[in-house]
Design an enzyme around this catalytic site. Structure first.
Site, short mmCIF file in Angstrom:
data_model
loop_
_atom_site.label_atom_id
_atom_site.label_comp_id
_atom_site.label_asym_id
_atom_site.label_seq_id
_atom_site.Cartn_x
_atom_site.Cartn_y
_atom_site.Cartn_z
N GLN A 67 0.80 -1.33 -0.21
CA GLN A 67 0.04 -0.02 0.29
C GLN A 67 0.94 1.33 0.06
OE1 GLN A 67 -2.99 0.09 -0.43
NE2 GLN A 67 -3.70 -2.20 -0.18
N LYS A 79 -1.37 -2.67 -7.48
CA LYS A 79 -1.69 -1.59 -6.92
C LYS A 79 -0.96 -0.35 -7.28
CE LYS A 79 -2.62 -4.70 -2.87
NZ LYS A 79 -4.33 -4.60 -2.66
N1 PMP Z 1 -0.18 -6.73 2.12
C1 PMP Z 1 -0.99 -5.49 1.87
C2 PMP Z 1 -0.73 -4.28 3.10
C3 PMP Z 1 -2.06 -5.45 1.01
O1 PMP Z 1 -2.74 -4.28 0.93
C4 PMP Z 1 -2.34 -6.45 0.12
C5 PMP Z 1 -3.59 -6.61 -1.04
N2 PMP Z 1 -4.74 -6.18 -0.24
C6 PMP Z 1 -1.37 -7.34 0.31
C7 PMP Z 1 -0.48 -7.40 1.08
C8 PMP Z 1 -1.72 -8.59 -0.72
O2 PMP Z 1 -1.30 -8.35 -2.20
P1 PMP Z 1 -1.63 -9.32 -3.10
O3 PMP Z 1 -2.88 -9.83 -3.19
O4 PMP Z 1 -1.50 -8.35 -4.28
O5 PMP Z 1 -0.67 -10.51 -3.16
#
Ligand code: PMP
Length: 407
Positions: free
Chosen positions: A205, A228
């Site tokens: 994030q 993201k």
């Molecule tokens: N850590 C954080 C702080 C996140 O916001 C997210 C996604 N919501 C994740 C890990 C996991 O990311 P991903 O699903 O893209 O692997």
């Protein structure tokens, strides 16, 4: 720093022009879940498939050379973006989740033993919690949790009290996905280093909101997802210090990660390929490079100031709505406004907002222990990105007023 032209920037994101719920303009406030993609990224992926689709690294023809060269240039874009010392320290993964699992499977299961400790924080996404629980189960190590206050800020004295000679790793998020809290990662890293522990920072994030310099931070691993950060899904990065990555065994075996193979045994490739078994997400990685090149060509300080001003306005106006309760009121936040409305389940609020063209996220946000700590079933989460506008805030607030009257 001059005011950015958000209209011109928005025009580069085709999806933002669409309508929802019939003819309602889309108000996209689910950026913490995933960001929309600019034309620069869509076209880079399209160009790969139309012009030079082929496999990387092994080809004897020009298309393969071209694909290899563009994908490896994307690695260099990542290296510069986070100021890694060298490209070889940048491992392409499927995302933050896979990056953390790589470290938990390779480093933790090799180097941890019973009695060792891993520290995580009260704010972690399940992706930065469950892999460590699994590693602890496999090794007999213990998990400790940095406490926080009711505003959603970590308790640094509580953290220092947890640190000790058993601490081998601190795994902490840079920015909370559920509350938007920006953690004091420099202090967290410095304290861990004094205790002789390694540090992994979950930057999922953070990377689209804050500048990140892994060498200045002094951490050992930094991880994030492409999707993201305006890039395709299924892409991500594990950055690690070379000494650590060199000492870690591979976690997936197969093509690309080997140097020599016999029926009896194999030797492994050099970094970063040792950790990239199989055909990578070539189009996605090329898209990630395009996203980073696009983002770094913007005036990022001006965009961050724009986002901060929007978050301050959104927070003040939404908090003034009777019956609306913000969840997570840390002093230092980015992007996220989480809240509850009296007498309404978060899912119902989300559905009513959706009917008005406003896209938010509802639920526990993959942070069930955090929701439990806060004593809430989940929240409604509005999250901003660089392309949001005052108009989005006006529509969001008007939609919330309607929801309130409906309840
Ligand atoms: N850590 C954080 C702080 C996140 O916001 C997210 C996604 N919501 C994740 C890990 C996991 O990311 P991903 O699903 O893209 O692997």
């Amino acid at each position: 720093m001059s005011a950015p032209d958000i209209g011109a920037l928005r025009a580069q994101f085709p999806l933002l022009a669409r309508t929802l719920a019939g003819d309602k303009p889309l108000v996209y406030l689910d950026n913490a879940a995933t960001t929309q993609k600019p034309l620069a990224v869509i076209e880079a992926v399209d160009d790969y498939y139309r012009q030079y689709n082929s496999n990387v690294h092994r080809g004897a023809h020009q298309l393969a050379d071209h694909a290899t060269q563009v994908m490896e240039a994307a690695r260099t874009s990542v290296q510069r973006f986070i100021n890694a010392r060298e490209d070889a320290e940048v491992i392409f993964t499927r995302g933050t989740t896979e990056s953390i699992n790589l470290v938990a499977c390779s480093w933790a299961r090799t180097f941890l033993k019973a009695g060792d400790e891993i520290i995580v924080s009260a704010l972690e996404h399940h992706a930065n919690l469950v892999p460590w629980q699994m590693a602890c189960q496999a090794t007999g190590a213990k998990l400790r949790v940095i406490p926080m206050n009711d505003a959603g800020e970590l308790d640094l004295d509580g953290y220092r009290a947890l640190l000790g000679e058993r601490t081998r790793l601190v795994a902490c998020t840079h920015v909370s996905n559920a509350l938007g809290t920006v953690n004091p990662v420099r202090d967290i890293i410095a304290a861990a280093k004094s205790a002789g522990a390694l540090v992994l920072i979950d930057g999922a994030q953070a990377v689209s909101h804050l500048p990140v310099d892994v060498q200045a931070l002094g951490c050992d691993f930094y991880v994030f997802s492409g999707h993201k950060l305006f890039a395709p899904t299924g892409t991500g990065v594990l950055w690690g210090r070379r000494e650590l990555l060199d000492a870690m065994p591979p976690w997936h075996g197969g093509g690309e990660m080997i140097e020599t193979v016999s029926y009896e045994t194999s030797t492994y490739n050099k970094l970063p390929y040792k950790f990239e078994a199989g055909t990578p997400h070539i189009a996605g990685n090329i898209g990630l490079g395009a996203a980073i090149d696009w983002f770094t060509a913007q005036d990022r300080a001006a965009l961050a100031a724009h986002e901060d001003a929007l978050l301050a306005e959104l927070t003040a106006r939404a908090t003034a709505i009777p019956g609306l309760k913000p969840v997570g009121t840390a002093r230092h936040k980015v992007s996220v406004f989480s809240f509850l409305m009296d007498g309404a389940h978060p899912h119902d609020v989300g559905t009513l907002l959706d009917q008005q063209g406003v896209a938010v996220r509802t639920g526990h946000h993959c942070t069930m222990p955090l929701m439990q700590r806060l004593g809430v079933p989940g929240t409604v989460r509005a999250s901003l990105s660089v392309y949001n506008t005052r108009d989005d805030i006006d529509r969001f607030i008007a939609a919330l007023e309607k929801v309130r009257k409906f309840l």
